[in-house]
Design a protein around this motif. Structure first.
Motif, mmCIF file in Angstrom:
data_model
loop_
_atom_site.group_PDB
_atom_site.id
_atom_site.type_symbol
_atom_site.label_atom_id
_atom_site.label_comp_id
_atom_site.label_asym_id
_atom_site.label_seq_id
_atom_site.Cartn_x
_atom_site.Cartn_y
_atom_site.Cartn_z
ATOM 1 N N ASN A 1 0.823 -1.210 0.000
ATOM 2 C CA ASN A 1 0.000 0.000 0.000
ATOM 3 C C ASN A 1 0.857 1.261 0.000
ATOM 4 O OD1 ASN A 1 -2.324 -1.536 0.020
ATOM 5 N ND2 ASN A 1 -2.667 -1.326 2.221
ATOM 6 N N GLY A 2 1.956 1.244 0.740
ATOM 7 C CA GLY A 2 2.853 2.397 0.789
ATOM 8 C C GLY A 2 3.477 2.684 -0.570
ATOM 9 N N ILE A 3 3.893 1.643 -1.246
ATOM 10 C CA ILE A 3 4.467 1.813 -2.588
ATOM 11 C C ILE A 3 3.410 2.377 -3.534
ATOM 12 C CG2 ILE A 3 5.365 0.546 -4.592
ATOM 13 C CD1 ILE A 3 6.835 -1.279 -2.534
ATOM 14 N N ALA A 4 2.190 1.864 -3.437
ATOM 15 C CA ALA A 4 1.112 2.358 -4.293
ATOM 16 C C ALA A 4 0.805 3.837 -4.024
ATOM 17 C CB ALA A 4 -0.143 1.516 -4.085
ATOM 18 N N LYS A 5 1.005 4.270 -2.783
ATOM 19 C CA LYS A 5 0.780 5.676 -2.430
ATOM 20 C C LYS A 5 1.943 6.573 -2.835
ATOM 21 C CE LYS A 5 -2.078 4.731 1.628
ATOM 22 N NZ LYS A 5 -2.143 4.822 3.094
ATOM 23 N N GLY A 6 3.028 5.978 -3.299
ATOM 24 C CA GLY A 6 4.190 6.758 -3.700
ATOM 25 C C GLY A 6 5.117 7.085 -2.548
ATOM 26 N N TRP A 7 5.107 6.261 -1.523
ATOM 27 C CA TRP A 7 5.980 6.467 -0.370
ATOM 28 C C TRP A 7 7.312 5.764 -0.605
ATOM 29 C CZ3 TRP A 7 2.252 5.061 4.223
ATOM 30 C CH2 TRP A 7 1.269 6.048 4.336
ATOM 31 N N GLY A 8 8.346 6.300 0.034
ATOM 32 C CA GLY A 8 9.661 5.694 -0.009
ATOM 33 C C GLY A 8 9.860 4.737 1.156
ATOM 34 N N GLU A 9 11.025 4.106 1.148
ATOM 35 C CA GLU A 9 11.373 3.106 2.149
ATOM 36 C C GLU A 9 11.308 3.663 3.574
ATOM 37 O OE1 GLU A 9 15.109 0.039 2.883
ATOM 38 O OE2 GLU A 9 15.324 1.681 1.457
#
Length: 162
Positions: free
Chosen positions: A76-84
């Protein structure tokens, strides 16, 4: 004063449903980390020993699994455009153990540099950075999203300094 009014003044009344029913109800709406579910049950008025039994019950049936929950959070974080960095911070806030977080990120096949570039292009397009003010704005945005400096520089093809 009525009995109900006196109970409300003294504190929370006993919940009407069992702790297991409450735990399953929370998990039926969405996945939770163990710590998060434990806190919700405690806030609902259940006692520690009851909560422990409900947590064990849910784990026995594989309804509560921090590793699975961490994988979902990462996706979900990757889909939201969040980094590591942002994803790790969100996992820590939800109470996922650092060992599980490390395990999830070690097994990840995500190229964080390319992900940073994709996020930057989605937000800013292919336009060049023409002023130091614009550069600062873009870097702040990417830092907020949880990318480190190297990933941000890669995303904007920034090797030179102003």
């Amino acid at each position: 004063m009525t009995d109900n009014a006196s109970k409300k003044k003294q504190g929370k009344t006993r919940p009407k449903k069992s702790v297991k029913e409450a735990a399953v109800g929370y998990l039926s709406r969405r996945d939770h980390a163990e710590k998060e579910l434990r806190q919700k049950l405690k806030n609902s008025g259940y006692r520690g020993e009851e909560i422990d039994q409900a947590i064990d019950f849910c784990q026995d049936y594989n309804w509560l699994d921090d590793v699975r929950y961490a994988c979902i959070m990462m996706r979900n974080g990757i889909a939201k455009g969040w980094g590591e960095l942002r994803i790790k911070q969100e996992m820590e806030v939800k109470g996922i153990a650092s060992g599980i977080i490390d395990q999830i990120f070690e097994g990840a096949e995500t190229d964080w540099y390319e992900h940073a570039r994709d996020v930057a292009i989605r937000k800013f397009g292919q336009t060049a950075i023409d002023t130091p003010k614009e550069k600062a704005k873009r870097y702040r945005f990417m830092q907020y999203r949880g990318f480190n400096f190297d990933q941000i520089a890669y995303a904007f093809n920034q090797d030179e300094e102003y």
